[in-house]
Design an enzyme around this catalytic site. Structure first.
Site, short mmCIF file in Angstrom:
data_model
loop_
_atom_site.label_atom_id
_atom_site.label_comp_id
_atom_site.label_asym_id
_atom_site.label_seq_id
_atom_site.Cartn_x
_atom_site.Cartn_y
_atom_site.Cartn_z
N THR A 31 13.38 5.58 -5.45
CA THR A 31 12.73 4.32 -4.19
C THR A 31 14.22 4.14 -3.09
O THR A 31 14.90 2.89 -4.54
CB THR A 31 11.75 4.32 -4.30
OG1 THR A 31 12.05 3.25 -5.51
CG2 THR A 31 10.75 4.30 -5.22
N GLU A 72 6.19 7.59 -5.02
CA GLU A 72 5.68 7.42 -5.28
C GLU A 72 4.36 8.91 -6.11
O GLU A 72 3.30 7.97 -6.78
CB GLU A 72 4.89 5.47 -6.24
CG GLU A 72 6.23 4.95 -7.09
CD GLU A 72 7.03 4.51 -5.45
OE1 GLU A 72 6.98 4.67 -4.19
OE2 GLU A 72 7.78 2.78 -6.11
N LYS A 79 0.30 -15.57 4.00
CA LYS A 79 -0.68 -16.59 3.75
C LYS A 79 -1.05 -17.35 4.39
O LYS A 79 -0.21 -18.28 4.19
CB LYS A 79 -0.63 -16.51 2.35
CG LYS A 79 -0.68 -15.21 0.68
CD LYS A 79 0.78 -15.18 1.27
CE LYS A 79 0.67 -13.25 0.82
NZ LYS A 79 2.18 -12.83 -0.11
N TRP A 135 -5.22 -13.82 5.10
CA TRP A 135 -3.90 -13.47 5.10
C TRP A 135 -3.88 -13.34 6.71
O TRP A 135 -4.47 -12.38 7.54
CB TRP A 135 -3.82 -12.03 4.57
CG TRP A 135 -3.80 -11.88 2.37
CD1 TRP A 135 -3.54 -13.30 2.31
CD2 TRP A 135 -3.77 -11.03 1.38
NE1 TRP A 135 -3.92 -12.97 0.55
CE2 TRP A 135 -3.58 -11.97 0.38
CE3 TRP A 135 -3.45 -9.92 1.44
CZ2 TRP A 135 -3.05 -11.05 -0.80
CZ3 TRP A 135 -3.82 -8.79 0.95
CH2 TRP A 135 -3.69 -9.43 0.03
#
Lengths: 542, 542
Positions: free
Chosen positions: B185, B331, B440, B445
């Protein structure tokens, strides 16, 4: 130890959880003995599956136990499939059309503990129960209002059993190799043999079967599995439809009724279906007679027997349905080959060549390894003509029949299907015969099925069978038996002459007999064993 | 022990054998540095794969060894994939666009023994080789005529290496959990992390990805994987295309060149493609400018980043291509969700609602289990609005990073993707942000991505980024950075006012800065880490 990727087990439980969360709003519609059109969603279904799992547990049933079903395609049968297999038990679907001795053998050999029975089959089980000493009880798949008066021992009502149970159930974590379902082959010789599917074989078969070149099953589809759920788990559609979110429509006991099928297709907007040729013939005849159409149905799968050209051609050209052949068997979960999309390289075929191609059994589904071997076990080339015994292997092919003394596989670990055929360079399999029906003439093989198909294409022939009869010079020679259509007459020479430009000269049957009817097996196939028995005193003409 | 179904291993070797036998006549077409249009068949390819396997064996390489590749999408890279993985070795594809320090880290951490290198990347490896002490040699992917003069240690020529080898090779029987490929990654923080795929994860990912509601990959298709083979194995297309028999066309180094792509699509009759949004923007701009069309291309997959509406809308409505979103990551092998066919229940959506739906990340592919959790780890409802951290599990999801000290999974065995999103009742996932980029504000959010998309839809804005900056009252508040198109001017108030009817009032950024350019990572994504560093002295306006 380093385990790079997750060890997630391929279980029907995982499939069920996915279906409930992702496809939970999709409908399941059923015709049952007590309701002409029951409808609910997958979410409703799996709630009831958990209630049923609680009920099974209260009956004292445990992981590894086998539960029988005598049932049609409907929502309760679907619930039983999932509740039983996801509890770690084995769902043993029994074909109620078999002979009583076979049913007795199958239920006892499968070690069934309880039996779920459709209300319409209660009389059948009443007549059998004295021969089924180990069955602890029967659950009749209906509600209290429709519960028949029955002398079945320990008979419970399905809806009454479910009613008090909780919608929560803690499913066991199963290894993917756990047995999930049991299905017996209706062999024409010897006792039926049991094929035990596993969670893994079922899931991998689903993956193989939903592919774009196979069922191409989609969230867009409305699927009507006409193939019974007691035939190789309904070719997996009761798993693959929830997996992808196809709406599922199940015809209950009305499986070969053209009127019911036509109504279901149009009212529920069926896009894809699957069944044996006789069902499609019944549907086509109904459409023809009543001038009906089925515009939503865009494709259907034909399996279980060779598809007559008239069915392929009629449904395709008169009703706009792509007729797709599939080949497989109980020992193959069942799918081996499928005739869906064609390679672009074959787009230039003539119409006749194209039809010929589409009537073949199709190309191997990824996961199924196929070889064709001659009488000595040598691989035959994939040249479109070299025929031989068809052998298979792969993750959804049988390894061992259940509780069986004989050898299931050949010495090299392949399963011999008993079918004879050839492969072309694109991997199209053509089934030419059953190994036991192929006619060995002068060291060469003659396909009884190809001769039968040619004979049945004669406009006056209703049904035909070809068997190999002993011959002093050629070992065997083909003998044709034909049933004529009502009111038609035909002589032997004319019918044999009809075959002359269609098969090799040395394939032409030595003789032809006209008969009133042919003997059939319990599953509706022509019984060549019975034909041979009837012909034991037959002599070739001079 | 009773083993009811065959223990057939899910290996890339089984896939290769199937592809060669069943799809062997299908073409593979490549653009390479030494040939503008190389073409051969899968059958030819797998013959050369066996020659290469013999060559690897002669180099002394053994099962478990790792081999690096610095290569584009072409037939030699395809051969390397199969020869390495089916030999039981690990094919480590390296992204050549990473920074030199990352490349050095990756090759050494992966324990690569040899490296296959495209002729165009020889200079890159020459500059790196002193930092790669364990590399035994380099194989330059070209023929003798095109072999560059190189100071690489122990440099061999690919074609010269293959030439003397036999076309026969006895493949090892591999357990399905054998590692097959390694991909790092390109994380924006810390060292890159290695994800080791297995034969099983690769095969199951193929099964999931070819489904009718996902890539719907078919023998009828001609596939053009533009996503590089060094990005999560080219999203599996180099496995799934041979598996189903799609013709495979590979653009070599010409991956983001609109002219090359347009020519390949039309000349090779491409039906399906896959790549990142920038590629499609380049193609669309080329088509617009040169008044070209791409009639054979009926669908394409967009992944790797959110798809701008203009790309979705332009390709769909002006060029007749269905633009399908996919979501996943290294992944995840990579596929998690896919936005292909829609449930019929959603057919009644308005055009605007439909576009909104189609721009979401899509529905979970069977095999990938998804949950959304709030800051306390509690499951969020699938109501289309409750957003949270996206976690996944399943047979093609990572379990453990390669040679990694930290924890890969959360305490309950789920992989936390780092993405934030919400799910609706049909299982449509909408990605709203990266967990580390979400703002935040006052305990709630705010999605930086949604604000960026809104800002970028302003006709004068070329690129935009939104970051959360510390705020004395609200913890964080959004700050918008915008790059204007050449020659355009815009003031802060106008741009912020543009957002007012598009997002909740409390989402409107506190401030807006116009900048000449935004910093990007090696893979072309906006680097918010660098933006935050540049803004460390920023103060909110009064």
């Amino acid at each position: 130890m380093f385990t790079p990727m997750m060890n997630s087990e391929l279980t029907i439980t995982a499939l069920m959880r996915h279906a409930e969360r992702v496809n939970g709003l999709v409908e399941v519609v059923s015709v049952t003995a007590d309701n002409p059109r029951h409808r609910y969603t997958y979410r409703d279904a799996f709630k009831r599956v958990r209630k049923l799992a609680n009920a099974l547990s209260k009956l004292g049933l445990k992981q590894g136990d086998t539960i029988g079903t005598f049932a049609w395609n409907d929502y309760r049968h679907l619930e039983i499939y999932y509740a039983v297999s996801c509890s770690g038990m084995v769902c043993h679907t029994v074909n109620p059309r078999l002979f009583p001795e076979q049913l007795e053998y199958i239920v006892n050999h499968g070690k069934d503990k309880w039996i779920f029975v459709d209300a319409t089959m209660v009389p059948l089980l009443e007549s059998l129960q004295d021969k089924l000493p180990d069955i602890q009880g029967y659950i009749v798949m209906t509600d209290e209002a429709h519960m028949p008066d029955t002398r079945l021992n320990n008979a419970l009502c399905y809806e009454t059993l479910l009613a008090p149970e909780s919608e929560a159930f803690d499913w066991p974590e199963l290894n993917e190799n756990t047995p999930s379902a049991l299905c017996y082959t209706s062999g024409t010789t010897g006792n039926p043999k049991g094929v035990m599917y596993t969670h893994r074989s079922t899931l991998l078969h689903c993956f193989g079967s939903i592919a774009a070149d196979v069922f191409a099953l989609s969230i867009k589809d409305v699927a009507l599995p006409i193939v019974p759920m007691f035939h190789v788990n309904g070719w997996g559609l009761v798993y693959s439809a929830p997996m992808v979110g196809s709406k599922l429509v199940m015809p209950g006991p009305k499986m070969a009724d053209g009127e019911t099928l036509c109504a279901l297709i149009n009212e529920e907007k069926i896009t894809v279906s699957a069944g044996v040729p006789t069902v499609w013939l019944a549907l086509m005849n109904y459409l023809d007679e009543h001038k009906k159409s089925i515009p939503t149905l865009n494709r259907l799968t034909v399996g279980g027997a060779a598809c007559p050209f008239v069915v392929y051609d009629g449904l395709r050209n008169r009703y706009g349905v792509d007729v797709q052949m599939g080949w497989g068997m109980t020992e193959m979960n069942p799918l081996g080959t499928f005739n869906g999309n064609c390679p672009p390289a074959l787009e230039s075929l003539s119409e006749e060549e194209y039809d010929h191609l589409r009537l073949k059994a199709g190309r191997p589904v990824f996961g199924v390894d196929i070889k064709i071997t001659d009488a000595d076990g040598n691989d035959q080339p994939w040249d479109g003509v070299s025929s031989g015994a068809i052998k298979v292997r792969g993750p959804w092919i049988i390894n061992d029949y259940f509780n069986y003394d004989g050898e299931t596989l050949d010495d090299n670990g392949w399963f011999e299907t008993g079918d004879v055929g050839c492969m072309d360079q694109w991997g199209y399999l053509q089934i030419t015969d059953r190994l036991k029906d192929v006619i060995k003439s002068g060291g060469e093989w003659i396909s009884s099925i190809e001769l039968e198909n040619c004979a049945m294409n004669h406009p006056d022939v209703a049904e035909a069978a070809v068997v190999g009869m002993p011959h002093p010079k050629w070992t065997e020679r083909p003998l044709l038996l034909a049933v004529l259509k009502d009111g038609k007459t035909l002589d032997k020479q004319t019918l044999l002459a009809w075959l002359e430009d269609k098969v090799a000269k040395w394939w032409i049957p030595e003789d032809c007999l006209f008969v009133d009817e042919l003997p059939h097996t319990a599953t509706g196939k022509v019984s060549k064993k019975d034909i041979r028995a009837q012909l034991k005193d037959y002599q070739w003409p001079e």
